[in-house]
Design a protein around this motif. Structure first.
Motif, PDB file in Angstrom:
ATOM      1  N   ASP A   1      -1.858   7.794 -13.284  1.00 11.69           N
ATOM      2  CA  ASP A   1      -2.708   6.929 -12.458  1.00 11.69           C
ATOM      3  C   ASP A   1      -2.870   7.581 -11.098  1.00 11.69           C
ATOM      4  O   ASP A   1      -1.969   7.540 -10.266  1.00 11.69           O
ATOM      5  CB  ASP A   1      -2.067   5.543 -12.328  1.00 11.69           C
TER       6      ASP A   1
ATOM      7  N   GLU B   1       0.598   7.219  -2.033  1.00  6.00           N
ATOM      8  CA  GLU B   1       1.793   7.797  -1.427  1.00  6.00           C
ATOM      9  C   GLU B   1       1.425   8.882  -0.419  1.00  6.00           C
ATOM     10  O   GLU B   1       2.021   8.975   0.661  1.00  6.00           O
ATOM     11  CB  GLU B   1       2.706   8.367  -2.520  1.00  6.00           C
TER      12      GLU B   1
ATOM     13  N   GLU C   1       4.489  10.274  -7.217  1.00  4.55           N
ATOM     14  CA  GLU C   1       4.207   8.841  -7.272  1.00  4.55           C
ATOM     15  C   GLU C   1       5.227   8.017  -6.487  1.00  4.55           C
ATOM     16  O   GLU C   1       5.052   6.802  -6.345  1.00  4.55           O
ATOM     17  CB  GLU C   1       4.175   8.379  -8.724  1.00  4.55           C
TER      18      GLU C   1
ATOM     19  N   SER D   1      -6.359   3.391  -3.240  1.00  2.87           N
ATOM     20  CA  SER D   1      -5.296   3.880  -2.348  1.00  2.87           C
ATOM     21  C   SER D   1      -5.561   3.547  -0.887  1.00  2.87           C
ATOM     22  O   SER D   1      -4.719   3.794  -0.033  1.00  2.87           O
ATOM     23  CB  SER D   1      -5.163   5.401  -2.498  1.00  2.87           C
TER      24      SER D   1
ATOM     25  N   LEU E   1      -1.813   6.104  -7.603  1.00  2.00           N
ATOM     26  CA  LEU E   1      -0.419   6.041  -7.146  1.00  2.00           C
ATOM     27  C   LEU E   1      -0.066   7.207  -6.223  1.00  2.00           C
ATOM     28  O   LEU E   1       0.412   6.982  -5.103  1.00  2.00           O
ATOM     29  CB  LEU E   1       0.521   5.995  -8.350  1.00  2.00           C
TER      30      LEU E   1
END
Length: 266
Positions: A129, A136, A106, A189, A132
């Protein structure tokens, strides 16, 4: 709930997960037949020739995927939350064209656009979650690159969950997200060009205890809401009785996994 308390709980969860996998590292491969099957399916989504590319193996475990990526010609960065898992990965993969990093999925320490590909097999379900780590992963993947991931979804270990529900009121099996929630996480994302495949993989066992030994053997022991009390012989006997209701004609017990395989193109 205060922000400080939330952060403390998240830290404790990650420490518990890291500790569980570290304890399992030495004998992980003895219990990881299912994990290898999923890894092979995930690796099949990537090119056979990865010469000249740099690939991040996120949640590398003992290095099964990393070894295959090296054999395809890639330079590999192995990343895991567990130091002991990284040690096992180093034993498998050596030090040529590969480096090893303790990382939190994360909050990756790598610069943006560092990797041609990112691979993460059966690691992301340990994040609360999914958006996250996906954000990344997208950040550290080059604009022209791809990332591939596998994670468990709703319906995984349904037999074990159903059997335990007849034994006591505690949570013994982690809850998994739905395929629709994965699509939402991908959108959050910023990953919009993707393909998902969600096969069911069934493993077969002689006893429920054999399945639980495999789960413990790979370090999959951190379950929110689980009772901290000792599980006695009578409880395990009742569990076996309930699980036996799922047996096939030759007496084998199924452990069903719903797997989501994702390939994202940036």
């Amino acid at each position: 709930m205060s922000e400080a308390l939330v952060i403390q709980e998240e830290t404790n969860d990650k420490l518990a997960i890291s500790t569980a996998f570290s304890r399992a590292a030495a004998r992980y491969d003895e219990h990881a037949k299912f994990q290898r099957q999923v890894a092979d399916k995930l690796l099949a989504l990537l090119p056979d020739d990865l010469s000249g590319t740099t690939v991040l193996d996120l949640g590398c475990g003992t290095g099964y995927c990393a070894k295959a990526l090296l054999q395809r010609g890639a330079s590999v960065v192995c990343a895991d939350l567990s130091r002991e898992m990284l040690h096992k990965a180093r034993q498998r993969c050596g030090n040529e064209n590969v480096t090893y990093h303790i990382e939190d999925a994360e909050a990756l320490s790598f610069s943006s656009s560092s990797f041609d590909y990112v691979v993460s097999s059966l690691a992301l379900q340990w994040c609360d979650d999914l958006a996250l780590p996906l954000a990344e992963i997208k950040r550290v993947t080059k604009p022209s690159g791809q990332y591939a991931f596998s994670t468990l979804v709703t319906g995984s270990l349904k037999e074990l969950s159903a059997a335990w529900s007849k034994v006591d009121e505690y949570q013994h099996v982690n809850r998994f997200i739905s395929t629709n929630q994965i699509k939402i996480a991908l959108a959050q994302s910023g990953s919009v060009k993707y393909q998902l495949d969600c096969p069911e993989i069934v493993m077969w066992y002689q006893t429920a205890l054999d399945l639980m030994k495999d789960l413990k053997g790979i370090g999959a022991t951190h379950v929110k809401g689980r009772s901290r009390s000792f599980t006695g012989k009578k409880t395990l006997q009742k569990l076996e009785m309930e699980y036996n209701k799922f047996s096939n004609p030759v007496g084998l017990l199924p452990a069903s996994y719903q797997v989501c395989l994702g390939l994202v193109t940036l």
